[in-house]
Design a protein around this motif. Structure first.
Motif, short mmCIF file in Angstrom:
data_model
loop_
_atom_site.label_atom_id
_atom_site.label_comp_id
_atom_site.label_asym_id
_atom_site.label_seq_id
_atom_site.Cartn_x
_atom_site.Cartn_y
_atom_site.Cartn_z
N ALA A 60 6.36 -13.59 -3.83
CA ALA A 60 7.64 -13.13 -3.30
C ALA A 60 8.33 -12.19 -4.29
CB ALA A 60 8.53 -14.32 -2.99
N GLN A 61 8.28 -12.54 -5.57
CA GLN A 61 8.91 -11.69 -6.57
C GLN A 61 8.17 -10.36 -6.70
OE1 GLN A 61 11.83 -12.46 -8.48
NE2 GLN A 61 11.65 -10.25 -8.81
N GLN A 62 6.85 -10.42 -6.67
CA GLN A 62 6.06 -9.19 -6.77
C GLN A 62 6.34 -8.27 -5.58
OE1 GLN A 62 2.19 -11.01 -7.12
NE2 GLN A 62 2.19 -10.88 -9.36
N ARG A 72 15.59 -18.13 -5.37
CA ARG A 72 16.89 -17.82 -5.95
C ARG A 72 17.85 -18.99 -5.81
NH1 ARG A 72 17.12 -11.43 -3.94
NH2 ARG A 72 16.11 -10.61 -5.84
N GLU A 73 17.81 -19.65 -4.66
CA GLU A 73 18.69 -20.81 -4.50
C GLU A 73 18.28 -21.95 -5.42
OE1 GLU A 73 20.13 -23.93 -1.04
OE2 GLU A 73 19.70 -21.86 -0.48
N LEU A 74 16.98 -22.16 -5.57
CA LEU A 74 16.49 -23.20 -6.47
C LEU A 74 16.99 -22.95 -7.89
CD1 LEU A 74 14.63 -25.62 -7.19
CD2 LEU A 74 12.76 -23.97 -7.39
N TRP A 86 19.42 -11.61 -14.38
CA TRP A 86 19.24 -10.40 -13.59
C TRP A 86 17.83 -10.29 -13.02
CZ3 TRP A 86 20.09 -10.56 -18.83
CH2 TRP A 86 19.02 -10.17 -19.65
N ASN A 87 16.88 -11.01 -13.59
CA ASN A 87 15.54 -11.06 -13.01
C ASN A 87 15.44 -12.09 -11.89
OD1 ASN A 87 14.11 -9.04 -14.45
ND2 ASN A 87 14.10 -10.36 -16.27
N ILE A 88 16.37 -13.01 -11.85
CA ILE A 88 16.41 -13.97 -10.74
C ILE A 88 17.03 -13.33 -9.51
CG2 ILE A 88 17.46 -16.14 -9.96
CD1 ILE A 88 17.18 -17.11 -12.89
N ALA A 89 18.11 -12.59 -9.71
CA ALA A 89 18.80 -11.97 -8.56
C ALA A 89 19.67 -10.83 -9.08
CB ALA A 89 19.65 -12.99 -7.83
N PRO A 90 19.96 -9.84 -8.23
CA PRO A 90 20.86 -8.75 -8.65
C PRO A 90 22.28 -9.27 -8.81
CG PRO A 90 20.26 -8.52 -6.34
CD PRO A 90 19.41 -9.62 -6.89
N GLU A 91 23.10 -8.51 -9.52
CA GLU A 91 24.41 -9.02 -9.93
C GLU A 91 25.38 -9.22 -8.77
OE1 GLU A 91 26.47 -4.82 -11.37
OE2 GLU A 91 25.56 -6.17 -12.84
N HIS A 138 24.47 -10.73 -6.06
CA HIS A 138 23.90 -11.85 -5.31
C HIS A 138 24.62 -13.15 -5.69
CE1 HIS A 138 20.88 -14.74 -3.86
NE2 HIS A 138 20.34 -13.73 -3.17
N PRO A 139 24.80 -14.07 -4.73
CA PRO A 139 25.50 -15.33 -5.07
C PRO A 139 24.78 -16.15 -6.14
CG PRO A 139 24.58 -15.40 -2.83
CD PRO A 139 24.52 -13.99 -3.29
N ALA A 140 23.46 -16.04 -6.25
CA ALA A 140 22.75 -16.77 -7.30
C ALA A 140 23.15 -16.25 -8.67
CB ALA A 140 21.24 -16.65 -7.10
N TYR A 141 23.16 -14.94 -8.83
CA TYR A 141 23.57 -14.33 -10.09
C TYR A 141 25.01 -14.70 -10.43
CZ TYR A 141 24.35 -10.61 -13.58
OH TYR A 141 24.66 -9.90 -14.73
N LYS A 142 25.89 -14.59 -9.45
CA LYS A 142 27.30 -14.89 -9.69
C LYS A 142 27.50 -16.35 -10.10
CE LYS A 142 29.05 -11.38 -6.47
NZ LYS A 142 29.78 -11.15 -5.19
N SER A 143 26.75 -17.24 -9.46
CA SER A 143 26.88 -18.66 -9.79
C SER A 143 26.37 -18.94 -11.20
CB SER A 143 26.10 -19.51 -8.77
OG SER A 143 26.24 -20.88 -9.06
N ILE A 144 25.23 -18.34 -11.56
CA ILE A 144 24.69 -18.52 -12.91
C ILE A 144 25.71 -18.03 -13.94
CG2 ILE A 144 22.93 -17.69 -14.53
CD1 ILE A 144 21.00 -17.64 -12.07
N LEU A 145 26.33 -16.89 -13.68
CA LEU A 145 27.33 -16.35 -14.60
C LEU A 145 28.55 -17.26 -14.68
CD1 LEU A 145 28.04 -13.99 -16.46
CD2 LEU A 145 29.05 -12.83 -14.48
#
Length: 954
Positions: free
Chosen positions: A672-674, A690-692, A718-723, A725-732
């Motif tokens: 999926a990432q590739q 990304r949700e995981l 940033w390799n998990i999701a673009p900035e 994206h809710p995954a990126y925002k949550s990680i931040l």
């Protein structure tokens, strides 16, 4: 006449002395009781040693004398406490200020009572001890077993960190050995206010002394046609050849490099569907315990019910999962196992235990393969924190980790070049994502030079410049250092000349997985000289570079993956202390000692930091944390880390972490990432990936150490999701929250040393008398104030939360109050996990920072949650050295009086270089009538503080 009376008195005294000597002998720190048991499998002598008014060391031997030895896990020089010895009735009683310990003169059975005469713990009637002779490599010893009575409402926690997602070990069993993802610590804490530290270094078992058996040694097996003697195995290749093979399976034993040869020869398992099916017939009624050992994808059905939903592990690193099934004697029960190996060499096994014998059933059982004698330590305490304190009195203080270690760590398998590593750290800084530590994993050396401690100059042309650049970006660097050496390296030869290498792997020409495969082995960490040489090599090659921390990988020791137990022992012995059978579990402890003692001997001002994949009792004294190994990227594996981390915390070792996102990745996520990297399109698997990761970061931010690591896909935010994206925002969000909570978190780190505190806290630690938390393993307290409720199911947007009784709870995000003592389903949107603050909590919030020492907390926002009285003591020191051991640190006490609405800020105690003399506190009071969300810059009463006591009316 007078002389005759003197002689008579003397005779009476001598007779009494002789009788006393035959029963017991008082020693400086306890008593030895002599027994007259005829059976050599029973104890002949019992020894009690008083190591504190609530710490008792119990030893037993079936010999006439105790062998001379010393403990690897208990620190030397422990002082005793006042005690008395009484010979009353059929028992010898040792009494301290808090305990009465009774030993039966008949069979040596030991009973521990409190001062009110209530039994805390009792060995099983008859003593519960057994000794079975064993001889290994010319050394004689015993396989030992001890059974304690256990009431029905008892609960057990600890035993290290395991992966079957078990929490309360009452009525369960666990085999204690070291393995990638499995860390065994022979210590339990009971909800009955005691702990047991089992002092054995060999393969051990808790809860059930028996090993699991192959299916055909327990059941009658039937194939799918009803013929007795075996199950039916059907192998269907999905490759172009479409091969199909059906055969009889009298056992399912493909668990290691020997038994995997039992699989069909030359069959293409990489793309195969395998089923094992038929029926099992049990010999007796009862509950049968199964252990599933699996790599690839697997499901298990018994009696047409799905007892093991789909699980997955990578082909080279199998996992174990336990389950139970009630069966009736003589009844044929259908069984069906669906297995997709997911690799050309994939391991699998299913074994079983018959219903447990009455003498062990639901009791506390300890068994070890090889000891000179039996040793255990009884720890009494009024709370689980007191029990942990007693454990650390025995095994050593937990050091305060350097403050930067409380921040975020970024790792990857692996940064392949110097430019890649520096580029990643720079991107963190450019994106303003807080980070303190970046990690260089294995294979930074030349391919054929494992153990050289030298960098591959083609990929890392200037190691010193690389480390200096990391420091210039206000980062720290940790490096992977294995106890493994290729036979061609000079370092190997240095060890080998002294007889300090395990040579079996070299004799057998075992080649590892790198390039064409290279021959090497591990050094013998049990030899004092070898430990000093290991540090010397690190000191000469790595230390001058300014590296900050050490990653001690594969410290089980893992000389070869997926070997059977006997060959593992051959590969890792004999040790300098004796056979690897006797010293099987303590390698990581010895290895950690090498680095800790080594660094402190050459650099007394720099805090040691070690991360190790294995561990044992006492690891905390070497400033060592443990992570949960090469776990998988699955939701069930994320959930299992919660119970794993909680039990590790109750094993007395406070610093634990995991690979956020999981280490070993399913192929579907890689693909999926590739695909996304090529097309920019997010398919269903990438959505889940990304949700995981978002959910795992949310949980990881509240682990004692906050660390991401894994195989491809890369784990930088940033390799998990673009900035956007809710995954990126949550990680931040949660990374920033971790850093804003740094005054709170670093205080918890200080408490691990000064108060023997535990950071990641099962609810049972703080709400022991609430029966509903005894088995609650998916919520925990992060320190005294914050209840963390991770979300571990895909697409879940709510979850059930239990709110322990005895306090009300404030919603972290809204400030609204929830009454304690109830279970509610609460919201859990994609970007948030449920967090709650208990009444009476006081939480200090620090400044916006990108790394832990960017700026001092000169203006702390102090959240005070009303409803109960509360207190918090802020701890501060220099953060990087050992001056705290010399008294250089400061504390500020906060106390909230709820009835008066008054917060008392106490006088600052202590001092250290660079300490803030003046600062501000912004005090935010949260109460039930005016809900206030937890925000970094809350509005409240501003107080100027100069170290003097103040009372503030809120």
């Amino acid at each position: 006449m007078k002389n005759q009376k003197v002689l008579l008195n003397l005779l009476v005294f001598l007779l009494f002395a002789a009788c006393s000597k035959s029963n017991y002998q008082k020693t400086e720190d306890g008593v030895i009781i002599n027994l007259n048991q005829r059976n050599k499998s029973e104890a002949q002598r019992i020894r009690l040693r008083v190591l504190g008014e609530d710490l008792i060391h119990v030893s037993a031997t079936s010999e006439k004398e105790f062998p001379r030895d010393s403990s690897l896990i208990v620190v030397p020089g422990l002082s005793t406490a006042p005690f008395t010895i009484d010979d009353i009735g059929d028992s010898i009683t040792l009494s301290t200020a808090r305990l009465d310990v009774l030993v039966s003169k008949k069979d040596g059975g030991v009973v521990f009572k409190d001062k009110n005469g209530k039994i805390i713990l009792a060995e099983k009637q008859g003593g519960g001890k057994s000794f079975t002779p064993i001889e290994v490599e010319g050394t004689k010893g015993y396989s030992i077993r001890q059974i304690f009575d256990s009431p029905d409402d008892e609960a057990f926690y600890g035993l290290g960190q395991h992966q079957a997602d078990e929490f309360n070990y009452k009525g369960k069993s666990e085999e204690l050995f070291q393995y990638n993802t499995k860390v065994s610590v022979p210590f339990i804490v009971s909800n009955k206010n005691y702990g047991i530290l089992w002092d054995s270094y060999s393969l051990s078992r808790f809860g059930d002394s028996r090993e699991y058996k192959q299916l055909n040694n327990v059941f009658k097996l039937y194939d799918i046609g009803g013929q007795p003697g075996s199950l039916t195995g059907t192998y269907i290749s999905q490759s172009s050849e479409k091969q199909r093979l059906v055969r009889k399976e009298d056992s399912l034993d493909f668990e290691d490099i020997k038994t995997i040869k039992n699989l069909p020869e030359n069959f293409p398992l990489k793309e195969a569907d395998v089923t094992f099916e038929g029926a099992i017939e049990a010999p007796n009624d009862g509950v049968y315990r199964f252990i599933l050992y699996y790599a690839g994808y697997v499901k298990v059905y018994i009696d047409n019910e799905l007892v093991v939903p789909e699980r997955w592990r990578t082909a080279w690193n199998p996992n174990s999962f336990k389950f139970t099934v009630g069966l009736e004697a003589g009844k044929k029960v259908p069984i069906r196992i669906e297995w997709r190996p997911d690799g050309g060499k994939s391991y699998f096994g299913l074994r079983v235990q018959t219903p447990q014998e009455e003498e062990e059933l639901n009791n506390q059982v300890w068994w070890s393969e090889m000891n000179k004698k039996m040793d255990y330590y009884f720890v009494y305490g009024g709370s689980m924190d007191e029990i942990i304190k007693g454990y650390r009195t025995l095994t050593g203080k937990s050091q305060i980790m350097p403050k930067w270690a409380m921040g975020y760590w970024q790792s990857r398998e692996r940064y392949k070049t110097q430019e890649e590593m520096l580029g990643v750290l720079k991107e963190f800084r450019d994106r303003k994502i807080p980070i303190d530590n970046i990690v260089l994993d294995w294979n930074h050396w030349q391919e054929d030079s494992w153990g050289s401690h030298e960098f591959d100059k083609a990929r890392f042309p200037d190691p010193k410049g690389m480390v200096d650049s990391i420091h210039a970006m206000n980062g720290k660097m940790m490096i992977s250092v294995w106890p493994k050496f290729y036979a061609n390296t000079e370092h190997y030869k240095e060890f080998d000349r002294e007889g300090w290498m395990y040579r079996q792997a070299v004799k057998d020409s075992i080649r590892d997985w790198v390039g064409p495969g290279y021959v090497g082995s591990f050094y013998d960490a049990y030899a004092s000289g070898a430990r000093k040489l290991f540090w010397k090599q690190i000191y000469e090659h790595y230390y001058p570079l300014g590296i900050d921390a050490w990653w001690m990988d594969a410290s089980e020791p893992n000389i070869l993956d997926c070997t059977d137990m006997e060959y593992r022992k051959e590969l890792s012995g004999p040790t300098a202390l004796g056979s690897s059978t006797e010293y099987f579990n303590t390698y990581a402890l010895m290895n950690a000692e090498a680095i800790y003692e080594g660094q402190r001997s050459v650099d007394a001002d720099k805090r040691v930091f070690l991360l190790t994949r294995s561990g044992f009792a006492g690891l905390q004294r070497y400033s060592t944390a443990t992570w949960s190994g090469d776990i998988a990227t699955r939701w069930e594996d994320m959930k299992a880390q919660i119970s794993a981390g909680l039990n590790f915390a109750l094993s007395g070792i406070p610093y634990w972490t995991m690979d956020i996102g999981g280490f070993c990745v399913e192929d579907r996520y890689v693909s999926a990432q590739q695909e996304y990297d090529k097309s920019g399109k997010e398919n269903a698997d990438l959505v889940e990936w990304r949700e995981l990761n978002a959910r795992w970061y949310q949980f990881g931010a509240f682990a004692p150490l906050f660390r991401a690591h894994g195989q491809f896909p890369y784990r930088e935010p940033w390799n998990i999701a673009p900035e956007n994206h809710p995954a990126y925002k949550s990680i931040l969000y949660y990374t920033n929250l971790r850093y804003r909570l740094m005054p709170y978190i670093y205080t918890l780190a200080g408490k691990t040393y000064f108060d023997d505190y535990t950071i990641m806290r099962p609810l049972v630690m703080d709400f022991q008398h609430d029966e509903k938390v005894l088995n609650l393993s998916d919520q925990f307290m992060f320190g005294p104030a914050i209840m963390v409720c991770p979300v571990y199911e895909f697409q879940a947007r709510s979850r059930e939360v239990y709110f322990p009784e005895g306090t009300d709870w404030y919603d972290f995000y809204t400030g609204k109050v929830v009454q304690g003592g109830q279970t509610l389903r609460v919201d859990a949107p994609y970007d948030r996990i449920p967090l709650y603050i208990r009444e009476g909590a006081i939480i200090p919030v620090g400044p916006d920072i990108q790394y832990t020492d960017e700026k001092q907390a000169d203006n702390i926002v102090l959240y005070v949650y009303s409803g109960q009285n509360g207190s918090f003591t802020l701890f501060e020191d220099e953060g990087t050295n050992y001056n705290y051991e010399k008294g250089y640190s400061s504390t500020i006490d906060f106390h909230y009086d709820d009835s008066e609405g008054i917060l008392t800020i106490g006088e600052r105690k202590g001092e250290f270089e660079g300490m803030l003399v003046e600062r501000k506190f912004t005090i935010v009071i949260v109460n039930k009538d005016s809900p206030i969300p937890f925000e970094y810059n809350g509005q409240g009463k501003v107080v100027d503080y100069n170290g003097k006591k103040q009372l503030i009316k809120l």
